[in-house]
Design an enzyme around this catalytic site. Structure first.
Site, PDB file in Angstrom:
ATOM      1  CD  GLU A   1     -18.500  -6.396 -34.096  1.00 32.54           C
ATOM      2  OE1 GLU A   1     -19.291  -7.230 -33.647  1.00 32.54           O
ATOM      3  OE2 GLU A   1     -18.793  -5.185 -34.237  1.00 32.54           O
TER       4      GLU A   1
ATOM      5  CE  LYS B   1     -22.451  -8.227 -32.233  1.00 32.56           C
ATOM      6  NZ  LYS B   1     -22.220  -7.044 -33.101  1.00 32.56           N
TER       7      LYS B   1
ATOM      8  CB  CYS C   1     -20.154  -4.467 -31.262  1.00 38.42           C
ATOM      9  SG  CYS C   1     -21.043  -3.047 -31.933  1.00 38.42           S
TER      10      CYS C   1
END
Length: 357
Positions: free
Chosen positions: A99, A183, A218
């Site tokens: 990430e 995200k 994540c």
């Protein structure tokens, strides 16, 4: 591909028997989904079919555990090219990076030495990547020059709106972007820097000649609102990009490798997807039952590599019980909590990067 395609009542011809009683944790967490999903009519045909998959022989995949050249996008792109070449030389056809690897992870929490942003923050913005920029083209060229599929985590900047996004891209071996998603809800300290992304178009699994591939970042792996949708699209390969993994001697449990490992292994087992977990410090590859098949840390390697079995990629047997339309319908029907608001509400946080000192 639009988010509205995820669930369908009209094209699922066979629904496996639903367990008589769902685990309470799954039930409670799944309720979050119910107020946020619009059920429509094209799920099964889109998610089960993959006309691009003609070869189901084994392939090798790699998960990067090396760090970038922190906050230097040009130097990091050169390093990425070198790492991809190394993985390709060992047979990898898909290489996944952590990430925010470009230009480096930040979350602003002073407890995390690895997560502190530069001062002034404009340096981070200058080293973030805008779609169509020179750096963007260089990134795509890494995939085409090395003839690999490339998953990369980037800080994506939008100079028109003055927002940054925690973005993952999947580039084909021809240098063409197959998937770009951001995200949906950055976590904790990340929220001071990065904008939320709408659910529409940011929760999708894509067809490729390697199989059906999906990506999450994540903390998204803790949120059933994201994981339920991805699993429902029948991934063959899932890329679980984490920023970094701390060692056992560090005190923060939520940032340690073992928590990330257990969470990612659970995702692999529940989704029946071979799962690649790139992360600075330690990377892991899981089979579709959640077993570790390879792992490595960056003390003596830049990546971990493993062979995955694609013989079952043409089948969706065993994938429908926990994520079927019928399960979703039962949850909606028997949800015991309040039903207001009747329409899902999605409020996005969009910090202006020009106002970050």
């Amino acid at each position: 591909m639009k988010f509205r395609h995820l669930f369908s009542s009209s094209k699922i011809s066979t629904i496996n028997k639903i367990p008589p009683k769902l685990p309470s944790r799954f039930f409670k967490a799944s309720l979050v989904v119910l107020l946020s999903i619009n059920i429509s009519s094209s799920f099964a045909a889109e998610t089960i079919q993959n006309e691009l998959l003609t070869d189901t022989s084994p392939i090798k995949v790699a998960a990067i555990n090396a760090a970038p050249v922190r906050f230097d996008v040009e130097a990091s792109l050169k390093k990425a090219d070198r790492l991809v070449k190394e993985a390709k030389a060992q047979g990898a056809v898909l290489v996944a990076f952590p990430e925010l690897w470009l230009p480096g992870f930040i979350n602003g929490d002073p407890q995390y030495a690895m997560g502190m942003p530069p001062k002034p923050f404009s340096k981070y913005v200058d080293n973030s990547i805008e779609i169509g920029s020179k750096e963007w083209k260089e990134l795509l060229k890494i995939a085409s020059d090395n003839h690999v599929y490339l998953s990369m985590g980037i800080s994506e900047k939008n100079t028109k709106t003055k927002n940054l996004y925690m973005t993952q891209i999947l580039v084909g071996s021809d240098g063409v972007v197959i998937d770009k998603r951001s995200k949906i809800n950055p976590s904790r300290g990340e929220r001071g820097f990065f904008s939320d992304a709408p659910m529409a178009d940011n929760l999708k699994v894509v067809n490729t000649p390697l199989g059906r591939i999906g990506q999450l970042s994540c903390g998204e792996h803790f949120k059933v609102l994201m994981t339920y949708n991805m699993m429902a699209q029948h991934e063959n390969i899932h890329i679980a990009a984490w920023p970094y993994n701390l060692t056992a001697r560090d005190k923060l449990w939520r940032e340690q490798y073992w928590l990330h490992m257990v969470n990612t292994a659970s995702y692999a087992s529940n989704s029946n997807a071979w799962t690649i977990m790139p992360s600075i410090g330690k990377a892991t590859i899981f089979d579709n039952n959640g077993f570790i098949i390879a792992q490595a840390d960056n003390t003596n390697s830049n990546f971990v590599i493993a062979e995955i079995d694609r013989s079952g990629f043409k089948s969706t047997d065993g994938k429908s019980d926990p994520i079927s339309y019928n399960t979703l319908s039962l949850l909606r029907k028997h949800y015991p909590g309040p039903h207001e608001p009747k329409e899902a509400v999605e409020t996005l946080s969009t910090p202006d990067y020009t106002k970050i000192p």
